[in-house]
Design a protein around this motif. Structure first.
Motif, PDB file in Angstrom:
ATOM      1  N   ALA A   2      -7.277  -5.374  -8.546  1.00 47.05           N
ATOM      2  CA  ALA A   2      -8.332  -6.111  -9.102  1.00 47.05           C
ATOM      3  C   ALA A   2      -8.024  -7.533  -8.400  1.00 47.05           C
ATOM      4  N   GLN A   3      -7.075  -8.124  -8.725  1.00 49.46           N
ATOM      5  CA  GLN A   3      -6.919  -9.441  -8.105  1.00 49.46           C
ATOM      6  C   GLN A   3      -7.185  -9.585  -6.663  1.00 49.46           C
ATOM      7  N   ALA A   4      -6.567  -8.614  -5.819  1.00 46.94           N
ATOM      8  CA  ALA A   4      -6.611  -8.761  -4.731  1.00 46.94           C
ATOM      9  C   ALA A   4      -8.044  -8.512  -4.015  1.00 46.94           C
ATOM     10  N   GLY A   5      -8.963  -7.688  -4.789  1.00 42.42           N
ATOM     11  CA  GLY A   5     -10.360  -7.380  -4.719  1.00 42.42           C
ATOM     12  C   GLY A   5     -11.066  -8.723  -4.893  1.00 42.42           C
ATOM     13  N   PHE A  45      -6.175  -8.301   5.428  1.00 38.03           N
ATOM     14  CA  PHE A  45      -5.100  -7.026   4.638  1.00 38.03           C
ATOM     15  C   PHE A  45      -4.384  -8.052   3.596  1.00 38.03           C
ATOM     16  N   ILE A  46      -4.352  -7.475   2.366  1.00 39.29           N
ATOM     17  CA  ILE A  46      -3.923  -8.090   1.351  1.00 39.29           C
ATOM     18  C   ILE A  46      -3.165  -6.954   0.448  1.00 39.29           C
ATOM     19  N   GLU A  47      -2.157  -7.292  -0.086  1.00 39.85           N
ATOM     20  CA  GLU A  47      -1.226  -6.537  -0.879  1.00 39.85           C
ATOM     21  C   GLU A  47      -2.001  -6.084  -2.242  1.00 39.85           C
ATOM     22  N   SER A  48      -1.837  -5.027  -2.782  1.00 37.19           N
ATOM     23  CA  SER A  48      -2.469  -4.542  -4.109  1.00 37.19           C
ATOM     24  C   SER A  48      -1.291  -3.707  -4.662  1.00 37.19           C
TER      25      SER A  48
END
Length: 329
Positions: free
Chosen positions: A290-293, A268-271
């Motif tokens: 994009a950075q999260a992906g 689970f990561i913020e975008s």
């Protein structure tokens, strides 16, 4: 295979961050962040035993008051973990209320408040009957990354940069125990609460002589745990759930996150922003989709869930999801 831990984002990705993890075989839950939790039922909230707070910005911590309101007057212990200055923040929260009637409660809520810093962890115990004033000496321990451990699982933390220290969390299940129903029936055994006792024995350790008594229609039966484990239990790798929010994309943060979240079953990561606004994201210490992906791909996560979207994209939800998904492939 039914998972032991069921993670649920309490709110819509545009609303307050809060990840509720139901421990289905223990009638309890842990929670990562305490944004608005009104979407949870009182019963779900009362199951919470541990709260892991990334930082105390209001959208990550406003739900503490709801938790406290429901727990007052109950004989319950809650463990809360947070970053640098967390104890001061908690004391400020608790000092905002008047506790002259606290002694009237028949049961006393107890809070174990742990602050995580690079130079160590401090734990302060506050009880309702003491008006939440700490009356015991603080416990101090080095910070090794591990916050909580018990036979079935552990929770670790990493300190990241959000302009302030911000914690990421990882829940590791030691291993998963699947009960083979056909084998259970072959022994003439019925499922019941005894299976939880059996699983705890497998987690906590046992010897050749360890026995378990199982109730039945014709009276209790006694089995050696080793015999039962060899017949009805299938041991598989445990779940890993990682939660990352409110961090800037920097070489140091990215390196630390990839190492920490490596091999996660579910990340689970913020975008918070779209990549077209990456300069704004950097200025506000947030990630773009994009950075999260890309981070999720680098750490080899099996499943990615994004959350904590900026309200500026309220009509562009699918763009945020697609951008993260393209980088994750």
């Amino acid at each position: 295979m039914r998972p032991t831990f069921q993670p649920l984002l309490v709110n819509d990705p545009f609303d307050d961050p809060c990840l509720y993890i139901n421990c289905i075989f223990q009638n309890r839950a842990v929670i990562f962040d305490l944004g608005d939790i009104h979407a949870l039922s009182p019963g779900e909230i009362l199951k919470i035993s541990h709260c892991f707070i990334s930082h105390t910005h209001i959208d990550h911590f406003a739900g503490f008051d709801r938790l406290l309101r429901l727990l007052l007057g109950r004989d319950k212990t809650i463990h809360l973990f947070g970053p640098e200055n967390f104890i001061n923040n908690m004391e400020g929260k608790l000092a905002g209320y008047t506790w002259n009637l606290a002694a009237n409660y028949a049961e006393s809520l107890t809070l174990h408040i742990t602050e995580i810093r690079t130079d160590g962890m401090r734990t302060r115990i506050c009880r309702c009957r003491d008006r939440f004033q700490a009356v015991e000496e603080e416990d101090r321990q080095p910070f090794t990354g591990l916050l909580w451990t018990e036979p079935g699982f552990s929770v670790s933390a990493i300190i990241l940069d959000h302009g302030i220290p911000c914690l990421g969390f990882r829940l590791n299940e030691r291993f998963h125990i699947n009960i083979k129903k056909t084998a259970l029936a072959g022994l003439g055994l019925e499922p019941g609460p005894w299976l939880n006792v059996f699983k705890q024995l497998l987690f906590s350790g046992y010897t050749e002589e360890t026995e378990i008594t199982i109730p039945g229609e014709d009276g209790p039966r006694v089995f050696r745990v080793t015999e039962l484990a060899g017949n009805i239990a299938l041991i598989t790798p445990g779940q890993t759930i990682t939660y990352i929010t409110d961090v800037v994309s920097s070489d140091e943060n990215n390196r630390k996150i990839v190492e920490f979240a490596s091999g996660s079953d579910h990340l689970f990561i913020e975008s918070h922003f779209l990549d077209e606004d990456r300069e704004t994201a950097r200025a506000k210490f947030h990630l773009t989709a994009a950075q999260a992906g890309r981070i999720a791909a680098l750490c080899g996560a099996k499943r990615l869930t994004t959350f904590h979207y900026s309200p500026r994209y309220i009509d562009r939800r699918e763009e945020v999801e697609r951008e993260a998904g393209r980088s994750f492939k």
